[in-house]
Design an enzyme around this catalytic site. Structure first.
Site, PDB file in Angstrom:
ATOM      1  N   TYR A 191      15.290  -8.144  -0.294  1.00  0.00           N
ATOM      2  CA  TYR A 191      14.158  -7.344   0.165  1.00  0.00           C
ATOM      3  C   TYR A 191      13.586  -7.980   1.427  1.00  0.00           C
ATOM      4  O   TYR A 191      14.283  -8.675   2.150  1.00  0.00           O
ATOM      5  CB  TYR A 191      13.129  -7.136  -0.984  1.00  0.00           C
ATOM      6  CG  TYR A 191      12.424  -5.839  -0.750  1.00  0.00           C
ATOM      7  CD1 TYR A 191      13.115  -4.637  -0.801  1.00  0.00           C
ATOM      8  CD2 TYR A 191      11.089  -5.804  -0.392  1.00  0.00           C
ATOM      9  CE1 TYR A 191      12.504  -3.438  -0.493  1.00  0.00           C
ATOM     10  CE2 TYR A 191      10.462  -4.601  -0.095  1.00  0.00           C
ATOM     11  CZ  TYR A 191      11.182  -3.425  -0.145  1.00  0.00           C
ATOM     12  OH  TYR A 191      10.588  -2.242   0.173  1.00  0.00           O
TER      13      TYR A 191
ATOM     14  N   ARG B  76       9.289   5.364   8.030  1.00  0.00           N
ATOM     15  CA  ARG B  76       8.385   4.224   8.266  1.00  0.00           C
ATOM     16  C   ARG B  76       8.905   3.040   7.443  1.00  0.00           C
ATOM     17  O   ARG B  76       8.335   2.660   6.438  1.00  0.00           O
ATOM     18  CB  ARG B  76       6.964   4.615   7.867  1.00  0.00           C
ATOM     19  CG  ARG B  76       5.910   3.809   8.555  1.00  0.00           C
ATOM     20  CD  ARG B  76       4.945   3.191   7.569  1.00  0.00           C
ATOM     21  NE  ARG B  76       5.640   2.459   6.512  1.00  0.00           N
ATOM     22  CZ  ARG B  76       5.051   1.829   5.525  1.00  0.00           C
ATOM     23  NH1 ARG B  76       3.776   1.845   5.400  1.00  0.00           N
ATOM     24  NH2 ARG B  76       5.742   1.155   4.616  1.00  0.00           N
TER      25      ARG B  76
ATOM     26  N   LYS C 221      14.694  -2.090  -3.303  1.00  0.00           N
ATOM     27  CA  LYS C 221      13.573  -1.893  -4.235  1.00  0.00           C
ATOM     28  C   LYS C 221      14.096  -1.814  -5.670  1.00  0.00           C
ATOM     29  O   LYS C 221      13.515  -2.376  -6.597  1.00  0.00           O
ATOM     30  CB  LYS C 221      12.901  -0.580  -3.859  1.00  0.00           C
ATOM     31  CG  LYS C 221      11.453  -0.510  -3.975  1.00  0.00           C
ATOM     32  CD  LYS C 221      10.566  -1.060  -2.990  1.00  0.00           C
ATOM     33  CE  LYS C 221       9.265  -1.603  -3.360  1.00  0.00           C
ATOM     34  NZ  LYS C 221       8.236  -1.472  -2.370  1.00  0.00           N
TER      35      LYS C 221
ATOM     36  N   GLU D 198       9.117   6.150  -1.161  1.00  0.00           N
ATOM     37  CA  GLU D 198       9.065   4.844  -0.494  1.00  0.00           C
ATOM     38  C   GLU D 198       9.240   4.987   1.019  1.00  0.00           C
ATOM     39  O   GLU D 198      10.165   5.659   1.483  1.00  0.00           O
ATOM     40  CB  GLU D 198      10.209   3.980  -1.056  1.00  0.00           C
ATOM     41  CG  GLU D 198      10.245   2.572  -0.546  1.00  0.00           C
ATOM     42  CD  GLU D 198       9.132   1.707  -1.108  1.00  0.00           C
ATOM     43  OE1 GLU D 198       8.667   1.968  -2.231  1.00  0.00           O
ATOM     44  OE2 GLU D 198       8.711   0.777  -0.409  1.00  0.00           O
ATOM     45  N   ASP D 199       8.346   4.356   1.759  1.00  0.00           N
ATOM     46  CA  ASP D 199       8.463   4.260   3.209  1.00  0.00           C
ATOM     47  C   ASP D 199       8.575   5.613   3.923  1.00  0.00           C
ATOM     48  O   ASP D 199       9.362   5.778   4.865  1.00  0.00           O
ATOM     49  CB  ASP D 199       9.620   3.317   3.599  1.00  0.00           C
ATOM     50  CG  ASP D 199       9.212   1.856   3.409  1.00  0.00           C
ATOM     51  OD1 ASP D 199       8.071   1.605   2.987  1.00  0.00           O
ATOM     52  OD2 ASP D 199      10.020   0.961   3.686  1.00  0.00           O
TER      53      ASP D 199
ATOM     54  N   ASP E  62       4.831   3.869  -3.867  1.00  0.00           N
ATOM     55  CA  ASP E  62       4.538   2.435  -3.962  1.00  0.00           C
ATOM     56  C   ASP E  62       3.734   1.919  -2.776  1.00  0.00           C
ATOM     57  O   ASP E  62       2.887   1.039  -2.934  1.00  0.00           O
ATOM     58  CB  ASP E  62       5.838   1.633  -4.087  1.00  0.00           C
ATOM     59  CG  ASP E  62       5.546   0.167  -4.316  1.00  0.00           C
ATOM     60  OD1 ASP E  62       4.829  -0.131  -5.285  1.00  0.00           O
ATOM     61  OD2 ASP E  62       5.989  -0.678  -3.516  1.00  0.00           O
ATOM     62  N   ASP E  63       3.977   2.474  -1.577  1.00  0.00           N
ATOM     63  CA  ASP E  63       3.242   1.988  -0.397  1.00  0.00           C
ATOM     64  C   ASP E  63       1.748   2.227  -0.566  1.00  0.00           C
ATOM     65  O   ASP E  63       0.928   1.430  -0.118  1.00  0.00           O
ATOM     66  CB  ASP E  63       3.709   2.708   0.872  1.00  0.00           C
ATOM     67  CG  ASP E  63       5.207   2.624   1.021  1.00  0.00           C
ATOM     68  OD1 ASP E  63       5.727   1.511   0.982  1.00  0.00           O
ATOM     69  OD2 ASP E  63       5.861   3.683   1.122  1.00  0.00           O
TER      70      ASP E  63
ATOM     71  N   ASN F  23       2.159  -7.454   6.826  1.00  0.00           N
ATOM     72  CA  ASN F  23       3.476  -8.100   6.794  1.00  0.00           C
ATOM     73  C   ASN F  23       4.202  -7.841   8.103  1.00  0.00           C
ATOM     74  O   ASN F  23       3.924  -6.838   8.766  1.00  0.00           O
ATOM     75  CB  ASN F  23       4.317  -7.492   5.656  1.00  0.00           C
ATOM     76  CG  ASN F  23       3.720  -7.760   4.299  1.00  0.00           C
ATOM     77  OD1 ASN F  23       3.280  -8.863   4.026  1.00  0.00           O
ATOM     78  ND2 ASN F  23       3.715  -6.749   3.455  1.00  0.00           N
TER      79      ASN F  23
HETATM   80  P1  NAD Z   1      -0.288   2.401   8.568  1.00  0.00           P
HETATM   81  O1  NAD Z   1       0.451   2.503   9.829  1.00  0.00           O
HETATM   82  O2  NAD Z   1      -0.336   3.552   7.631  1.00  0.00           O
HETATM   83  O3  NAD Z   1      -1.817   1.999   8.888  1.00  0.00           O
HETATM   84  C1  NAD Z   1      -2.211   1.059   9.840  1.00  0.00           C
HETATM   85  C2  NAD Z   1      -3.699   1.227  10.092  1.00  0.00           C
HETATM   86  O4  NAD Z   1      -4.128   0.169  10.954  1.00  0.00           O
HETATM   87  C3  NAD Z   1      -4.079   2.523  10.789  1.00  0.00           C
HETATM   88  O5  NAD Z   1      -5.233   3.060  10.198  1.00  0.00           O
HETATM   89  C4  NAD Z   1      -4.393   2.096  12.225  1.00  0.00           C
HETATM   90  O6  NAD Z   1      -5.359   2.921  12.839  1.00  0.00           O
HETATM   91  C5  NAD Z   1      -4.950   0.718  11.979  1.00  0.00           C
HETATM   92  N1  NAD Z   1      -4.895  -0.113  13.173  1.00  0.00           N
HETATM   93  C6  NAD Z   1      -3.836  -0.351  13.979  1.00  0.00           C
HETATM   94  N2  NAD Z   1      -4.220  -1.124  15.009  1.00  0.00           N
HETATM   95  C7  NAD Z   1      -5.515  -1.387  14.851  1.00  0.00           C
HETATM   96  C8  NAD Z   1      -6.474  -2.137  15.577  1.00  0.00           C
HETATM   97  N3  NAD Z   1      -6.141  -2.784  16.690  1.00  0.00           N
HETATM   98  N4  NAD Z   1      -7.741  -2.194  15.126  1.00  0.00           N
HETATM   99  C9  NAD Z   1      -8.079  -1.550  14.002  1.00  0.00           C
HETATM  100  N5  NAD Z   1      -7.223  -0.841  13.246  1.00  0.00           N
HETATM  101  C10 NAD Z   1      -5.956  -0.749  13.681  1.00  0.00           C
HETATM  102  O7  NAD Z   1       0.317   1.158   7.819  1.00  0.00           O
HETATM  103  P2  NAD Z   1       0.177   0.788   6.267  1.00  0.00           P
HETATM  104  O8  NAD Z   1       1.308   1.315   5.494  1.00  0.00           O
HETATM  105  O9  NAD Z   1      -1.196   1.115   5.811  1.00  0.00           O
HETATM  106  O10 NAD Z   1       0.368  -0.785   6.346  1.00  0.00           O
HETATM  107  C11 NAD Z   1      -0.554  -1.593   7.045  1.00  0.00           C
HETATM  108  C12 NAD Z   1      -0.166  -3.046   6.873  1.00  0.00           C
HETATM  109  O11 NAD Z   1      -0.280  -3.391   5.511  1.00  0.00           O
HETATM  110  C13 NAD Z   1       1.270  -3.352   7.297  1.00  0.00           C
HETATM  111  O12 NAD Z   1       1.289  -4.505   8.100  1.00  0.00           O
HETATM  112  C14 NAD Z   1       1.967  -3.620   6.010  1.00  0.00           C
HETATM  113  O13 NAD Z   1       2.937  -4.620   6.165  1.00  0.00           O
HETATM  114  C15 NAD Z   1       0.869  -4.101   5.117  1.00  0.00           C
HETATM  115  N6  NAD Z   1       1.167  -3.846   3.697  1.00  0.00           N
HETATM  116  C16 NAD Z   1       1.081  -4.898   2.848  1.00  0.00           C
HETATM  117  C17 NAD Z   1       1.383  -4.714   1.517  1.00  0.00           C
HETATM  118  C18 NAD Z   1       1.265  -5.881   0.581  1.00  0.00           C
HETATM  119  O14 NAD Z   1       0.932  -6.924   0.993  1.00  0.00           O
HETATM  120  N7  NAD Z   1       1.518  -5.741  -0.689  1.00  0.00           N
HETATM  121  C19 NAD Z   1       1.802  -3.473   1.057  1.00  0.00           C
HETATM  122  C20 NAD Z   1       1.861  -2.394   1.962  1.00  0.00           C
HETATM  123  C21 NAD Z   1       1.536  -2.596   3.277  1.00  0.00           C
END
Ligand code: NAD
Length: 544
Positions: free
Chosen positions: A96, A149, A167, A238-239, A261-262, A401
């Site tokens: 993964y 994504r 996954k 997923e994604d 899951d996301d 991440n």
């Molecule tokens: P996404 O693209 O759906 O959302 C990203 C958000 O960040 C958007 O609302 C965007 O407007 C905002 N953003 C981007 N640049 C910005 C800035 N400069 N200032 C303020 N806001 C800003 O992505 P997502 O699926 O929600 O994932 C977001 C992050 O969370 C990713 O890095 C992902 O790796 C992480 N994530 C972690 C886990 C975990 O730790 N278990 C699980 C899922 C996602």
């Protein structure tokens, strides 16, 4: 197992479901006419795993390790699962994230064999027939992507197939779900990745992504085909990109046994971290003010589940929404902003508009900040020191991440709060020593929760995955963090116990399925023993 299903001769050695390689006994070799096709030595599964691991360690790069472990998946499912289970911490970053991301980037160039089903937009009208082509009929879990994504890597089109495969490997390793009952699917609706469209070796449809009604109709046919061919299955989305992820979740979660899951897995593991933090500082979740950086699928998914968890503790949902604040790339999400996406609307507050995270932080003085923006370093010294000023024990979650995208490092979180931060991250961080204290930061990895939820759902054949399942799963996970974990700052239990953790989550989920009348098998006297009996232990069966 019905030995009538087992093929003979060379075909048996090609069947990754039945193949045992050199572990076939002399009796089995004669019975299935393969004694001339194997060398005379007879190995145990432990010996085979040891031989595999020594060759694995000789591979110089992670992508070569990925290719090597994937070749085992194609050759022998039982041995593959055994290797994963016995070496989980070493294998997770290979099968993964992060290595699977590299593999997806290169998928067309390293492609040898499909490990799941590819459905494409040109096959519309035939999805029932195509799903029925899968090698087994007893499919219990499907993970599906449309590749738009993939992790933080964007639109990888058909090359996203590595994600459902990876996954499902985690379902097997963490919760004992038999890979024979798992089906990875990629729905190829085209790609907007121009590099891929210009790559002669790209394996997917060379056309722009279909959108709108045509996309919805294709996904509708897919879901209907899944219901027809595999009526008892758990379907995990997923994604998918946000424009499709939220509508798909809302359209299908009450229609069949499905989740995303996301959105929901991330929410669940984050809520578990928050609940553990509440145990650590002896406070109630309903007293928190939470400021999110990022309002995408992860952020608003976490917000929604926190609001539900607050409601379960007596705080009306309207109030819960006012405790969760969001800053996205355009600033604080407030009612006066135009064109807010649907998933952001419930969190739009009656507050003056503030243009950025820092102005929101200083105005709101939250008890917790959550980074889900993919913007590294935004939780800087000013932010962290302010959190330490506003709170005795500030809660800091930097969930983006990979590690290079985290809003702050573990080291910064502890340093700029004088070691008072309660910290969790999305990617792993090394231990941090501040003065005479060493912290082991916890990683809010979704793999803590989705395998256990899946196990509970399929064990009792739950017909739906209601939101309450994520609440009970989060609670079950948070309860497993021990005082020893808290003493080193860790909000999640140790990975070494993941199968026990998954089992306990599965039992809580199964219990809820009975309470809500969603289970489709009679309630066993001992639910834990029943769920445990469904966990696959990677040992060879006797075919003789
Ligand atoms: P996404 O693209 O759906 O959302 C990203 C958000 O960040 C958007 O609302 C965007 O407007 C905002 N953003 C981007 N640049 C910005 C800035 N400069 N200032 C303020 N806001 C800003 O992505 P997502 O699926 O929600 O994932 C977001 C992050 O969370 C990713 O890095 C992902 O790796 C992480 N994530 C972690 C886990 C975990 O730790 N278990 C699980 C899922 C996602």
């Amino acid at each position: 197992m019905n030995t009538k299903d087992i093929p003979s001769g060379a075909e048996l050695l090609q069947s990754h479901i039945f193949n045992k390689g050199t572990a076939f006994t002399p009796e089995e070799r004669q019975k299935f006419k393969i004694d001339a096709l194997l060398p005379p030595c007879v190995n145990t599964i432990e010996e085979q795993a040891e031989r595999f691991m020594s060759l694995f360690h000789e591979k110089p790069t992670n992508i070569e390790k990925y290719a090597f472990i994937t070749s085992l998946l194609e050759l022998n499912l039982t041995l593959y699962t055994r290797v994963l289970v016995d070496n989980l911490e070493e294998m997770m970053p290979i099968v993964y994230t992060p290595t699977v991301g590299d593999a997806c980037m290169q998928y067309s160039h390293i492609y040898r064999k499909p490990q799941g089903i590819f459905l494409n937009a040109n096959q519309k009208g035939r999805f029932v027939e195509l799903l029925a082509q899968w090698e087994t009929k007893d499919v219990r879990v499907i993970v599906v992507t449309d590749g738009e994504r993939i992790l933080g890597l964007g639109d990888l089109g058909a090359q996203g197939m590595g994600i459902p495969v990876g996954k499902l490997s985690l379902y097997a390793a963490c919760a004992g779900i038999n890979l024979q009952n798992c089906l990875p699917i990629t729905i190829d609706v085209g790609t907007n990745n121009t590099e891929f469209l210009n790559d002669p070796r790209y394996i997917g449809l060379k056309q722009p992504r279909i959108r709108g009604e045509a996309y919805d109709a294709l996904l509708e046919e897919f879901v209907t085909a899944v219901e027809t061919v595999f009526p008892d299955v758990l379907l995990q989305f997923e994604d998918f990109a946000n424009i499709n992820a939220f509508p798909l979740l809302n359209r299908y979660r009450d229609r069949l046994c499905s989740f995303n899951d996301d959105i929901q897995g991330t929410a669940c593991v984050s809520l578990a971290g928050l609940q553990a933090a509440m145990r650590m500082k002896n406070e109630s979740i309903t007293d928190q003010t939470i400021l999110f950086l990022g309002a995408g699928s992860a952020g608003t998914g976490i917000g929604e589940l926190i609001v539900s968890a607050m409601a379960a503790e007596g705080l009306p949902k309207e109030e819960g929404y006012t405790r969760c604040w969001f800053v996205d790339s355009k600033g604080l999400i407030v009612k006066s902003r135009d064109n807010l996406a649907d998933h952001k609307l419930p969190f739009a507050s009656e507050h003056e508009y503030l243009p950025d995270f820092k102005s929101a932080l200083h105005s709101l003085k939250p008890t917790m900040i959550v980074g889900v923006s993919g913007q590294p370093g935004v939780f800087d010294q000013e932010v962290l020191a302010a959190m330490a000023e506003y709170n005795e024990r500030p809660v800091i979650f930097a969930l983006s991440n990979p590690t290079s995208k985290a809003e702050c490092t573990a080291h910064d979180a502890y340093t700029w709060t004088e070691g008072r931060a309660i910290f969790a991250s999305g990617s792993p961080f090394d231990p941090v020593t501040i003065g005479d204290r060493t912290f082991l930061p916890g990683q809010g990895n979704n793999a803590y929760v989705f395998p256990g939820i899946g196990l509970g759902v399929i064990a009792v054949k739950a017909s739906r995955v209601p939101e309450e399942m994520f609440l009970v799963a989060a609670k079950a996970l948070a309860e497993q963090t021990s005082n020893e974990d808290f003493a080193v700052g860790r909000l999640y239990p140790s990975w070494q116990q993941i199968r026990e953790i998954s089992l306990n989550i599965a039992v809580a989920v199964a219990e809820l399925a009975y309470e809500k009348d969603l289970a489709r098998v009679p309630r066993p006297d001992d639910l834990k023993a029943f769920v445990q009996s469904q966990m696959f232990t990677p040992e060879y069966e006797d075919y003789a």
